[in-house]
Design a protein around this motif. Structure first.
Motif, PDB file in Angstrom:
ATOM      1  N   ALA A  68     140.484  14.524 -51.537  1.00  0.00           N
ATOM      2  CA  ALA A  68     141.801  15.128 -51.282  1.00  0.00           C
ATOM      3  C   ALA A  68     142.201  14.946 -49.819  1.00  0.00           C
ATOM      4  N   LEU A  69     141.269  15.138 -48.901  1.00  0.00           N
ATOM      5  CA  LEU A  69     141.579  14.966 -47.478  1.00  0.00           C
ATOM      6  C   LEU A  69     141.903  13.512 -47.165  1.00  0.00           C
ATOM      7  N   ASP A  70     141.210  12.582 -47.825  1.00  0.00           N
ATOM      8  CA  ASP A  70     141.550  11.159 -47.653  1.00  0.00           C
ATOM      9  C   ASP A  70     142.972  10.889 -48.130  1.00  0.00           C
ATOM     10  N   GLU A  71     143.335  11.457 -49.271  1.00  0.00           N
ATOM     11  CA  GLU A  71     144.680  11.274 -49.819  1.00  0.00           C
ATOM     12  C   GLU A  71     145.735  11.872 -48.901  1.00  0.00           C
ATOM     13  N   LEU A  72     145.376  12.925 -48.163  1.00  0.00           N
ATOM     14  CA  LEU A  72     146.306  13.564 -47.254  1.00  0.00           C
ATOM     15  C   LEU A  72     146.362  12.864 -45.892  1.00  0.00           C
ATOM     16  N   GLY A  73     145.591  11.782 -45.769  1.00  0.00           N
ATOM     17  CA  GLY A  73     145.658  11.001 -44.549  1.00  0.00           C
ATOM     18  C   GLY A  73     144.766  11.493 -43.426  1.00  0.00           C
ATOM     19  N   VAL A  74     143.807  12.368 -43.735  1.00  0.00           N
ATOM     20  CA  VAL A  74     142.886  12.843 -42.715  1.00  0.00           C
ATOM     21  C   VAL A  74     141.864  11.749 -42.469  1.00  0.00           C
ATOM     22  N   ARG A 103     145.166  23.784 -40.677  1.00  0.00           N
ATOM     23  CA  ARG A 103     145.095  24.813 -41.732  1.00  0.00           C
ATOM     24  C   ARG A 103     145.933  24.418 -42.939  1.00  0.00           C
ATOM     25  N   VAL A 104     147.119  23.897 -42.697  1.00  0.00           N
ATOM     26  CA  VAL A 104     147.998  23.483 -43.794  1.00  0.00           C
ATOM     27  C   VAL A 104     147.353  22.354 -44.591  1.00  0.00           C
ATOM     28  N   VAL A 105     146.775  21.391 -43.901  1.00  0.00           N
ATOM     29  CA  VAL A 105     146.121  20.272 -44.583  1.00  0.00           C
ATOM     30  C   VAL A 105     144.948  20.786 -45.417  1.00  0.00           C
ATOM     31  N   MET A 106     144.136  21.665 -44.845  1.00  0.00           N
ATOM     32  CA  MET A 106     142.972  22.179 -45.581  1.00  0.00           C
ATOM     33  C   MET A 106     143.417  23.005 -46.786  1.00  0.00           C
ATOM     34  N   GLU A 107     144.442  23.821 -46.634  1.00  0.00           N
ATOM     35  CA  GLU A 107     144.936  24.605 -47.771  1.00  0.00           C
ATOM     36  C   GLU A 107     145.449  23.694 -48.882  1.00  0.00           C
ATOM     37  N   GLU A 108     146.171  22.655 -48.509  1.00  0.00           N
ATOM     38  CA  GLU A 108     146.672  21.709 -49.505  1.00  0.00           C
ATOM     39  C   GLU A 108     145.515  21.020 -50.219  1.00  0.00           C
ATOM     40  N   ALA A 109     144.499  20.612 -49.465  1.00  0.00           N
ATOM     41  CA  ALA A 109     143.338  19.953 -50.067  1.00  0.00           C
ATOM     42  C   ALA A 109     142.589  20.903 -50.994  1.00  0.00           C
ATOM     43  N   LEU A 110     142.404  22.144 -50.577  1.00  0.00           N
ATOM     44  CA  LEU A 110     141.714  23.121 -51.421  1.00  0.00           C
ATOM     45  C   LEU A 110     142.480  23.392 -52.718  1.00  0.00           C
ATOM     46  N   MET A 111     143.795  23.382 -52.648  1.00  0.00           N
ATOM     47  CA  MET A 111     144.602  23.648 -53.852  1.00  0.00           C
ATOM     48  C   MET A 111     144.477  22.518 -54.872  1.00  0.00           C
ATOM     49  N   ARG A 112     143.980  21.372 -54.455  1.00  0.00           N
ATOM     50  CA  ARG A 112     143.802  20.245 -55.372  1.00  0.00           C
ATOM     51  C   ARG A 112     142.501  20.335 -56.159  1.00  0.00           C
ATOM     52  N   LEU A 113     141.630  21.254 -55.760  1.00  0.00           N
ATOM     53  CA  LEU A 113     140.372  21.446 -56.484  1.00  0.00           C
ATOM     54  C   LEU A 113     140.611  22.300 -57.723  1.00  0.00           C
ATOM     55  N   THR A 114     139.690  22.210 -58.681  1.00  0.00           N
ATOM     56  CA  THR A 114     139.787  23.122 -59.822  1.00  0.00           C
ATOM     57  C   THR A 114     139.506  24.526 -59.318  1.00  0.00           C
ATOM     58  N   ARG A 115     139.981  25.501 -60.058  1.00  0.00           N
ATOM     59  CA  ARG A 115     139.795  26.901 -59.665  1.00  0.00           C
ATOM     60  C   ARG A 115     138.312  27.217 -59.488  1.00  0.00           C
ATOM     61  N   GLU A 116     137.484  26.759 -60.415  1.00  0.00           N
ATOM     62  CA  GLU A 116     136.051  27.051 -60.371  1.00  0.00           C
ATOM     63  C   GLU A 116     135.397  26.423 -59.142  1.00  0.00           C
ATOM     64  N   HIS A 117     135.745  25.185 -58.854  1.00  0.00           N
ATOM     65  CA  HIS A 117     135.168  24.524 -57.682  1.00  0.00           C
ATOM     66  C   HIS A 117     135.642  25.206 -56.400  1.00  0.00           C
ATOM     67  N   ARG A 118     136.914  25.547 -56.334  1.00  0.00           N
ATOM     68  CA  ARG A 118     137.460  26.207 -55.143  1.00  0.00           C
ATOM     69  C   ARG A 118     136.772  27.558 -54.918  1.00  0.00           C
TER      70      ARG A 118
END
Length: 167
Positions: free
Chosen positions: A159-165, A103-118
């Motif tokens: 973003a998930l790749d950058e987070l090491g997923v 959940r923490v990883v997904m939240e961090e990845a989602l926060m990297r998206l633009t507001r409109e895309h998210r």
């Protein structure tokens, strides 16, 4: 090998805040998060190959591994003590830690998206709105919702790749 304080400081300066936010979502205190981040940066500095574009992903994987190690160490306490004090067993704790980290990883990845895309992605993929319903709610054409979801998913993968997923 002597520690290059400038190199460690540069890694901390460039990545420390994001790593702390990531760690803080999975541990009990700011102090624990800071300790984990400092340990991760020192480990990465000592063990990583030459700095590459994958440094950030390597840092996130190291932080994640340290969090898991910390939770596993707590779970290794004698079962009777853990059951009496906490009312749950180590297997359940391990599952909860993994779920929390996901959940923490997904939240961090989602926060990297633009507001409109998210917004579009959350509406269509998490809230299960139809494209038409999402378009009405967001006040944009249906084609825009589809386009935003497409690009949001691409950005989310990055973003998930950058987070090491790992896929």
């Amino acid at each position: 090998m002597p520690m290059d304080e400038d190199a460690v400081a540069a890694i901390y300066r460039d990545h420390g805040a994001a790593l702390r936010r990531f760690a803080r979502g999975a541990v009990e205190s700011d102090e624990q998060a800071e300790d984990i981040v400092q340990e991760a940066i020192i480990r990465v500095w000592r063990l990583a190959p030459e700095p590459t574009a994958g440094l950030r992903a390597y840092l996130y994987r190291t932080v994640r591994n340290l969090i898991v190690d910390q939770h596993r160490a707590r779970a290794r306490r004698p079962q009777a003590v853990a059951s009496i004090e906490n009312g749950f067993d180590a297997a359940i704790v391990g599952e909860r830690v993994d779920d929390l980290l996901d959940r923490v990883v997904m939240e961090e990845a989602l926060m990297r998206l633009t507001r409109e895309h998210r917004q579009a992605l959350v509406a269509v993929h998490y809230r299960r709105l139809t494209v038409a319903e999402a378009a009405e709610e967001l006040g944009v054409p249906a084609g825009t919702v589809k386009s935003r979801c497409f690009y949001a998913l691409k950005a989310l993968r990055t973003a998930l790749d950058e987070l090491g997923v790992e896929r």
